[in-house]
Design an enzyme around this catalytic site. Structure first.
Site, mmCIF file in Angstrom:
data_model
loop_
_atom_site.group_PDB
_atom_site.id
_atom_site.type_symbol
_atom_site.label_atom_id
_atom_site.label_comp_id
_atom_site.label_asym_id
_atom_site.label_seq_id
_atom_site.Cartn_x
_atom_site.Cartn_y
_atom_site.Cartn_z
ATOM 1 N N GLU A 259 0.825 -1.211 0.000
ATOM 2 C CA GLU A 259 0.000 0.000 0.000
ATOM 3 C C GLU A 259 0.861 1.262 0.000
ATOM 4 O OE1 GLU A 259 -2.741 -0.627 3.302
ATOM 5 O OE2 GLU A 259 -4.064 -1.741 1.955
ATOM 6 N N ASP B 211 -8.648 -8.727 4.358
ATOM 7 C CA ASP B 211 -8.428 -7.576 5.231
ATOM 8 C C ASP B 211 -9.540 -7.434 6.270
ATOM 9 O OD1 ASP B 211 -7.232 -5.313 6.172
ATOM 10 O OD2 ASP B 211 -7.860 -4.010 4.547
ATOM 11 N N GLU C 148 -12.790 -1.670 12.125
ATOM 12 C CA GLU C 148 -12.671 -0.924 10.869
ATOM 13 C C GLU C 148 -13.788 -1.254 9.876
ATOM 14 O OE1 GLU C 148 -8.925 -1.508 8.866
ATOM 15 O OE2 GLU C 148 -9.652 -0.558 7.033
HETATM 16 C C1 GCU Z 1 -6.205 -1.826 5.868
HETATM 17 C C2 GCU Z 1 -6.527 -0.470 6.418
HETATM 18 C C3 GCU Z 1 -5.381 0.475 6.291
HETATM 19 C C4 GCU Z 1 -4.139 -0.149 6.911
HETATM 20 C C5 GCU Z 1 -3.892 -1.497 6.295
HETATM 21 C C6 GCU Z 1 -2.798 -2.262 6.984
HETATM 22 O O1 GCU Z 1 -6.100 -1.773 4.489
HETATM 23 O O2 GCU Z 1 -7.642 0.037 5.752
HETATM 24 O O3 GCU Z 1 -5.727 1.669 6.944
HETATM 25 O O4 GCU Z 1 -3.045 0.673 6.744
HETATM 26 O O5 GCU Z 1 -5.031 -2.304 6.412
HETATM 27 O O6 GCU Z 1 -3.138 -3.178 7.736
HETATM 28 O O7 GCU Z 1 -1.640 -1.996 6.790
#
Ligand code: GCU
Length: 833
Positions: free
Chosen positions: A295, A373, A401
């Site tokens: 990400e 997730d 979340e």
């Molecule tokens: C999810 C979450 C993110 C977080 C990511 C992670 O995608 O929405 O906010 O950073 O998990 O676990 O790294």
């Protein structure tokens, strides 16, 4: 056998704000405290020692529960009626008694209440503190059973992860800003951090990573490293070790090196120096947490180095200090939506399987419970079955979340148990996840669990009193995953709300029904939580799952739905499991219904094991789940007068919100798939709302019609908004319902960026008014749109209505919020809208 004394029920206590959580030590009326020892001996302590904290805690708890003051001494005294707390080593010395501890694991303890002297002895100081909390938990629950037992942790790593940012915000946090950081620095006043460590210790959590996995390099400035030292100082008396998340590119972005290549000598030296500096400030630092190449985060792949080489860089730096690297398996790339075989669920095994055996011994690969997730239902991550020569830990999420963001009650222990108890059958042998992460199954030296918690400065910690059962249960399960979810819950209820059986039964019922209900109205049959994955992860937005590179796909079209993850025709994900499990998931007839759409792409008319079709199951489940959420309101109301007003009102507000938002979920998902499939609901409910009046069909003055996107977030696709942002709108209509008493629901939208006011009149007489201020009261991620996140309901109960009465709603816009209205519903008793 446990003996719970039947105690007189205390008259309702003073207002409570939740700060004490389950450590309230509320008075137990009618108990003879003669049986409680009259002094405490805390052995071998300094003020920063967990044994010292244990002494103070015992004194405080006994004072609170029994109103009895007892003194603390620090060496063996004359009295026979004593609570002795300390390590086995200190006890043997002081009492000249070579008491034999069997093979207690690190942090384990012995508790013996059978004699006049209560013995609380730890394998180490932390264990002694855990034993003290155990004893106090029994007393606070009115449990005076005579016991003598050893207790050892299931696994050494029992940590939390806090996704706190340096500016004080918290990623996916719903309980207010950070208790650790503000304006780029560590806060001056660490009282809440100390109180948090105490809470964690009481459920035997021994480490906390205090900053976001999406880490900011400025944590590593000298000033902030000194600040970390201050946090560690307030954690230490509770045996909680501090750890931090790192940004892989720090040597370049903070250290001004030309590279962050993990094999470059200057980079190795840079991390070595930083690690030395940190250990100078925090001599007992737990270790590092690393999110790399995921990400947008930097990582070793940039330099064609493996993820193992990246992890070992930190492992080497930490090794001399005994520190641990938690290296996250949450690594995936964006996918091509038109590739039928592309699958984000495959990513973790694809990235990590080939690295098995290449991680240093102080590296632990931290694996989210499911392959995507934190969804409402996922199969167990197959990575647990693919790393036989690597330490592993499970990653859970206490912060909700995708699961209602603490605005919906969802007790998570039953979900976690489906994963912890799951038998992956590696080599056709029993291989439960709990035995893999403990290190037992594959004979690994390290392992355990981490949970993303994200407490904030809100006095309730998580934003909701009832959500705290999840933090409590996490700690209990990390210590002993074989515990029963309901038994854990009931300990928490007694400690948090007292011993009244009606409180126990009611909160047990609500909590145990909560995850199934949420699953039913937010996404069932393994389709995942059908929320908006590109925005706030809160309300419904099913179409948003597909057609983007994130790969949380449903592959729904007008005939079919579900991800084909078979080996024979799909993404091959089912084949990542050991053969027995792979075979079960490969075949729709042996896949459990609750994961059918996770593994298979089927027609809406496909028959489930239950005998229902997929689409009819959707319709029914969404009605059932949201129906259960409605019952939480009267269930909770039945406790009025039995719980202090402050917590009673706080929870009631959330349950009413959940009841309304569960209907938003139900209708959005049902309308969406009804529209897509064209298949009617056999129950005649979907799209048929005889008790509703659409706002856009009322007589509007100062309001105009507005087409909502996504369409399913509005009844009949449309809402009304005020014509300008500064002029009042009215919507009125003459009622044609039979005379009677109704609950009147108004569905409206509550956006961030304005607080509209609404007032409802019947024949010009006001019957209720409210403000669109949920953004200040709920704590969930807000929305600036009219959508499934902002859609909500206000209910005014017991309104007498006559045919021909005139209903009028006056909306006063504010800021960017144009007093949006969707519909009004008149519900006679027992009617389902
Ligand atoms: C999810 C979450 C993110 C977080 C990511 C992670 O995608 O929405 O906010 O950073 O998990 O676990 O790294």
């Amino acid at each position: 056998m446990q003996v719970f004394l039947l105690l007189g029920i205390l008259s309702v206590a003073a207002a409570e704000d939740g700060l004490a959580a389950w450590l309230r030590y509320a008075p137990l009326p009618g108990v003879n405290h003669q049986a409680i020892p009259s002094n405490i001996v805390a052995l071998n302590t300094t003020t920063s020692s967990p044994v010292y904290s244990a002494g103070v805690e015992l004194q405080k708890g006994i004072q609170g529960i029994f109103g009895k003051h007892i003194d603390i001494g620090y060496e063996k005294g004359e009295s026979l009626s004593t609570i002795v707390v300390g390590t086995f080593g200190a006890y043997s010395q002081e009492y000249n008694n070579n008491f034999n501890a069997p093979d207690l694991e690190e942090d384990g303890f012995w508790l013996n209440t059978q004699n006049d002297t209560v013995q609380i002895l730890g394998q180490n100081e932390r264990g002694a503190l855990y034993g003290a909390f155990e004893y106090l938990s029994m007393l606070a629950q009115g449990n005076f059973t005579k016991v003598a037992y050893f207790s050892s942790p299931h696994a050494p790593i029992r940590w939390t992860n806090e996704w706190d940012n340096m500016d004080g915000s918290i990623e996916r946090g719903f309980g207010g800003p950070s208790i650790f950081f503000q304006n780029g620095l560590i806060v001056n006043n660490l009282t809440r951090a100390a109180e948090y460590a105490r809470l964690l210790a009481s459920v035997r959590i021994n480490g906390a990573i205090v900053n976001n996995v999406n880490a900011n390099v400025t944590l590593l400035t000298p000033q902030n490293i000194a600040g970390l030292g201050r946090i560690a100082d307030v954690f230490r008396p509770y045996g909680v070790q501090l750890g931090i998340s790192l940004n892989f590119a720090s040597p370049q972005t903070l250290g001004n090196l030309s590279t962050f290549d993990p094999l470059d000598p200057s980079v190795i030296e840079w991390w070595g120096n930083i690690t030395d500096q940190i250990y100078e400030a925090v001599p007992d630092m737990a270790g590092y947490l690393v999110k790399a190449n995921s990400e947008g985060q930097p990582g070793p792949l940039t330099y064609n180095r493996t993820l193992a080489e990246g992890a070992n860089l930190f492992a080497n730096a930490l090794q001399p200090y005994g520190g641990i690297v938690m290296f996250r398996a949450f690594v995936y790339n964006m996918l091509n939506i038109s590739d039928w075989k592309a699958d984000r669920a495959n990513a973790a095994v694809q990235f990590f399987k080939e690295l098995d055996g290449q991680f240093d011994d102080n590296v632990v690969v931290q694996i989210k419970y499911g392959p995507i997730d934190f969804q409402v239902r996922e199969p167990t991550s197959p990575l647990f079955a693919n790393l036989l020569q690597t330490n592993t830990a499970i990653e859970l999420q206490v912060t909700q979340e995708y699961l209602g963001q603490q605005c919906h009650l969802v007790y998570l222990a039953p979900l976690w148990k489906t994963i912890l108890d799951f038998d992956l059958r590696v080599d056709n042998r029993s291989s439960t996840v709990s035995n893999i992460i403990s290190g037992k199954r594959f004979n690994r030296p390290l392992g355990g669990s981490a949970a993303v918690v994200n407490v904030g400065t809100n006095t309730t910690w998580l934003g909701s009193h009832l959500a705290m059962s999840n933090l409590y249960a996490y700690g209990r399960l990390a210590w002993n995953p074989s515990l029963d979810s309901e038994a854990i819950l009931q300990d928490w209820i007694r400690l948090t709300f007292g011993l009244d059986p009606s409180i126990l039964n009611t909160i047990t019922q609500m909590s145990m029904e909560s995850w199934p209900a949420y699953e039913n109205y937010s996404g069932n049959l393994g389709i995942q939580t059908l929320t908006d994955i590109l925005y706030t992860h809160f309300g419904p937005n099913p179409q948003n799952m597909d057609n983007n590179g994130y790969g949380q796909w449903t592959r729904a079209d007008h005939l079919t739905i579900g991800m084909d993850r078979t080996v024979s025709n799909g993404t091959g994900f089912a084949g990542q499991y050991p053969p027995e499990i792979a075979a079960m998931y490969e075949d729709p007839s042996t896949t459990p219904d609750n994961l059918l759409l996770w593994f298979h792409h089927v027609n809406y008319t496909h028959l489930l094991h239950s005998g229902n079709t997929v689409i009819q199951h959707f319709y029914d489940a969404h009605y059932n789940g949201s129906g259960v959420a409605q019952t939480f309101v009267p269930l909770w109301e039945s406790l009025k007068g039995k719980i202090d007003d402050q917590r009673f009102e706080d929870v009631l507000f959330r349950q009413e919100y959940q009841a309304g938002h569960a209907i938003v979920w139900r209708d959005a998902i049902n309308d969406f798939y009804h529209n897509l499939s064209g298949i009617p609901d056999l129950g005649g409910r979907v799209g048929n709302h005889p008790w509703r009046i659409e706002a856009e069909s009322m007589v509007l003055d100062g309001y105009k019609s507005y087409t909502v996107s996504p369409f399913e977030a509005a009844s009949n696709y449309s809402a009304v908004v005020t014509v300008t942002n500064s002029t009042v709108g009215t919507a009125s209509t003459t009622l044609g319902f039979p005379d009677g008493k109704y609950d009147v629901g108004v569905n409206y939208y509550d956006l961030i960026g304005g607080i509209s006011h609404f007032e409802m009149f019947l024949n010009e007489k006001s019957i209720g008014s409210w403000a669109g201020d949920l953004e200040n009261r709920l704590g969930h991620a807000p929305s600036v749109y009219l959508d499934g996140h902002s859609a909500t309901r206000k209910t005014i109960r017991g309104v007498n209505v006559k045919k021909g009465d005139v209903l009028k709603i006056v909306g006063t816009p504010n800021g960017i919020e144009p007093a949006p209205l969707d519909y009004v519903v008149f519900l006679p008793e027992g009617a389902i809208d």
